[in-house]
Design a protein around this motif. Structure first.
Motif, PDB file in Angstrom:
ATOM      1  N   THR A  33      16.917  42.832 -39.435  1.00 14.88           N
ATOM      2  CA  THR A  33      15.912  41.928 -39.470  1.00 14.88           C
ATOM      3  C   THR A  33      14.459  42.193 -40.236  1.00 14.88           C
ATOM      4  O   THR A  33      14.028  41.207 -40.653  1.00 14.88           O
ATOM      5  CB  THR A  33      15.654  41.266 -37.949  1.00 14.88           C
ATOM      6  N   THR A  34      14.125  43.360 -40.215  1.00 11.87           N
ATOM      7  CA  THR A  34      12.989  43.689 -40.811  1.00 11.87           C
ATOM      8  C   THR A  34      13.107  45.334 -41.211  1.00 11.87           C
ATOM      9  O   THR A  34      13.537  46.051 -40.544  1.00 11.87           O
ATOM     10  CB  THR A  34      11.867  43.802 -39.855  1.00 11.87           C
ATOM     11  N   ARG A  81      18.945  44.155 -29.461  1.00 19.59           N
ATOM     12  CA  ARG A  81      17.876  44.168 -30.425  1.00 19.59           C
ATOM     13  C   ARG A  81      17.298  45.775 -30.607  1.00 19.59           C
ATOM     14  O   ARG A  81      16.863  46.061 -29.458  1.00 19.59           O
ATOM     15  CB  ARG A  81      16.638  43.106 -30.235  1.00 19.59           C
ATOM     16  N   ASP A 161       8.954  42.020 -34.269  1.00 22.23           N
ATOM     17  CA  ASP A 161       9.512  42.950 -35.422  1.00 22.23           C
ATOM     18  C   ASP A 161       8.344  43.942 -36.119  1.00 22.23           C
ATOM     19  O   ASP A 161       8.498  44.946 -36.312  1.00 22.23           O
ATOM     20  CB  ASP A 161      10.070  42.395 -36.538  1.00 22.23           C
ATOM     21  N   VAL A 165       8.994  47.737 -35.564  1.00 19.80           N
ATOM     22  CA  VAL A 165       9.669  48.314 -36.927  1.00 19.80           C
ATOM     23  C   VAL A 165       9.079  49.736 -37.203  1.00 19.80           C
ATOM     24  O   VAL A 165       9.751  50.765 -37.650  1.00 19.80           O
ATOM     25  CB  VAL A 165       9.771  47.436 -38.048  1.00 19.80           C
ATOM     26  N   LYS A 388      12.401  40.902 -45.325  1.00 17.24           N
ATOM     27  CA  LYS A 388      13.068  40.394 -44.417  1.00 17.24           C
ATOM     28  C   LYS A 388      14.410  39.997 -44.901  1.00 17.24           C
ATOM     29  O   LYS A 388      14.557  38.739 -45.843  1.00 17.24           O
ATOM     30  CB  LYS A 388      12.515  38.754 -43.986  1.00 17.24           C
TER      31      LYS A 388
END
Ligand SMILES: NC(=O)c1ccc[n+]([C@@H]2O[C@H](COP(=O)([O-])OP(=O)(O)OC[C@H]3O[C@@H](n4cnc5c(N)ncnc54)[C@H](O)[C@@H]3O)[C@@H](O)[C@H]2O)c1
Ligand SMILES: [Zn+2]
Ligand SMILES: [Zn+2]
Length: 389
Positions: A33-34, A81, A161, A165, A388
């Motif tokens: 996602t990132t 996640r 995120d 991250v 992204k």
């Protein structure tokens, strides 16, 4: 899937490549996602760490959602996640058992060149070329994560995120530098480099009780971030005489702990910079150790130095005399952050550590080559380019 591919020095393109597959029962597939840029990627893109092969997928800092798990995975489920450490660790070998996860003996499938250059090999790493296992990187829609039970960490609910991250790499790297250098309450600490890594090292030193922390760089936007989001002091080394300044703020002694977060592409305005460029251009040295030299001079007698910046091989004019005569302790490591990641996620959640300010430029994966241009030249205040997929 789409992925950012390296095809030669300073040549990047987003291309269609095969989707990753589960190859080992301990693997998972993560939908990214990132994923963010790192100073280490610049060393790879520029060929300073000459381990990439044409067609390799770049990127090692990422988070995402687990979409597939191998049959031996026990702690992770589809839908989790997670943020994933950039180094791969088996969790079982002698090094992993001691927390030295970036030294894992089981994840680097191609240790040969490391053994020639270093005597023995470091562990596997995403998107870092064939000397760390040749694993596909994270600047892609999907990535295979070996030993996912060891390398991935659940992201707390409510954390964005952009906050989480950086726990893949910059945050644990910075923590490792300050903590393993032995920063203790009352210490005066200097950090070279105001990138993501240096900023996180400075914040960690503050959390460990340092009385003064100063970050050294020349890029105004980065130094402003240090003051505004980290709460440390700053020195612009182009506007001041660095060594007297360091002695001034440490009671004349020199700093207790020096943390170097610059790496082999160090900039130097002085004669040593010209010398290093000449030596590296002539292939008589591989790295430019400007900040290392400064750290060894700026630290007090009996002080501690931690090298977080990446170095590839051999340097010249290493101040061995300063090290010996000043009784210095010098440590260095690729990040072994697995052991610190749960604690660091909690500290971000509680507000002890700010990370999202590092995400200065967010863009689609298709724009990643432009993102790396901004990041490489530190244009437009870029501290980290965020993709992204
Ligand atoms: N040990 C690890 O596990 C680990 C993990 C991540 C990154 N790294 C390495 O850490 C280093 C920093 O990473 P980053 O992502 O923050 O990189 P970055 O490129 O964003 O930042 C490097 C900073 O160093 C500054 N700098 C250059 N020359 C300097 C000098 N002489 N004195 C002071 N500052 C100087 C630059 O202006 C820049 O702001 C890189 O070498 C990277 O490869 C190591
Ligand atoms: Zn990194
Ligand atoms: Zn291991």
């Amino acid at each position: 899937m789409r992925a950012l591919v390296w095809s030669g020095i300073d040549k990047l393109a987003v291309e269609s490549v095969d989707d990753p597959r589960i190859l080992n029962p301990h693997d998972a597939i993560v939908r990214v996602t990132t994923t963010v840029s790192c100073g280490s990627d610049l060393h790879l893109i520029g060929g300073y760490v000459p381990t990439m092969r044409s067609g390799d997928i770049l990127g090692h800092e990422f988070m995402g959602e687990i979409v597939e798990v191998g049959s031996a995975v026990v702690d992770r489920r589809i839908g989790d996640r997670v943020v994933v450490n950039s180094f791969m660790a088996c969790g079982q070998c002698w090094y992993c058992q001691q927390g030295k996860t970036s030294l894992c003996d089981n994840t680097n499938t191609a240790p040969g060149l490391n053994e020639v250059l270093f005597g023995s090999a470091l562990g596997g790493c995403f998107g870092f070329g064939y000397t760390t296992g040749g694993y596909a990187g994270s600047h892609a829609e999907y990535v295979r994560v070996p030993f996912v039970d060891v390398g991935s960490f659940l992201v707390p609910d409510g954390m964005t995120d952009e906050q989480a991250v950086f726990v893949a790499d910059a945050v644990p790297t910075g923590w490792m530098g300050a903590y393993e250098a032995g920063v203790k309450p009352g210490d005066v600490v200097a950090v070279w480099g105001a990138g993501g890594v240096g900023q996180m090292a400075a914040r960690s030193a503050m959390l460990l009780g340092a009385s003064r922390v100063v970050v050294i760089d020349r890029i105004p936007e980065r130094l402003a971030q240090v003051r505004d989001h980290i709460g440390a002091e700053t020195i612009n080394y182009e506007q001041t005489d660095l060594q007297p300044e360091l002695r001034e703020l440490s009671g004349g002694r020199g700093v207790d702990v020096a943390i170097e977060a610059v790496g082999l592409e160090a900039h130097s305005p002085g004669i040593d910079g010209v010398y290093d460029k000449l030596k590296t251009n002539l292939r008589l040295a591989t790295d430019r150790p400007t900040a290392v030299r400064q750290a060894l001079f700026g630290v007090r007698k009996g002080g501690s130095v931690f090298l977080l910046g990446v170095y590839a091989g051999f340097v010249d004019k290493f101040p061995l005399g300063a090290m010996m005569n000043k009784s210095l302790t010098i440590r260095a490591s690729q990040q072994n952050g697995h052991q610190y990641m749960p604690m660091l996620l909690e500290r971000i959640a509680s507000g002890d550590i700010s990370t999202d300010h590092l995400a200065t430029h967010t863009m689609s994966l298709e724009d990643a080559p432009r993102g790396y241009e901004l990041f490489k030249h530190k244009e437009d205040g870029c501290v980290r380019a965020v993709f992204k997929p």
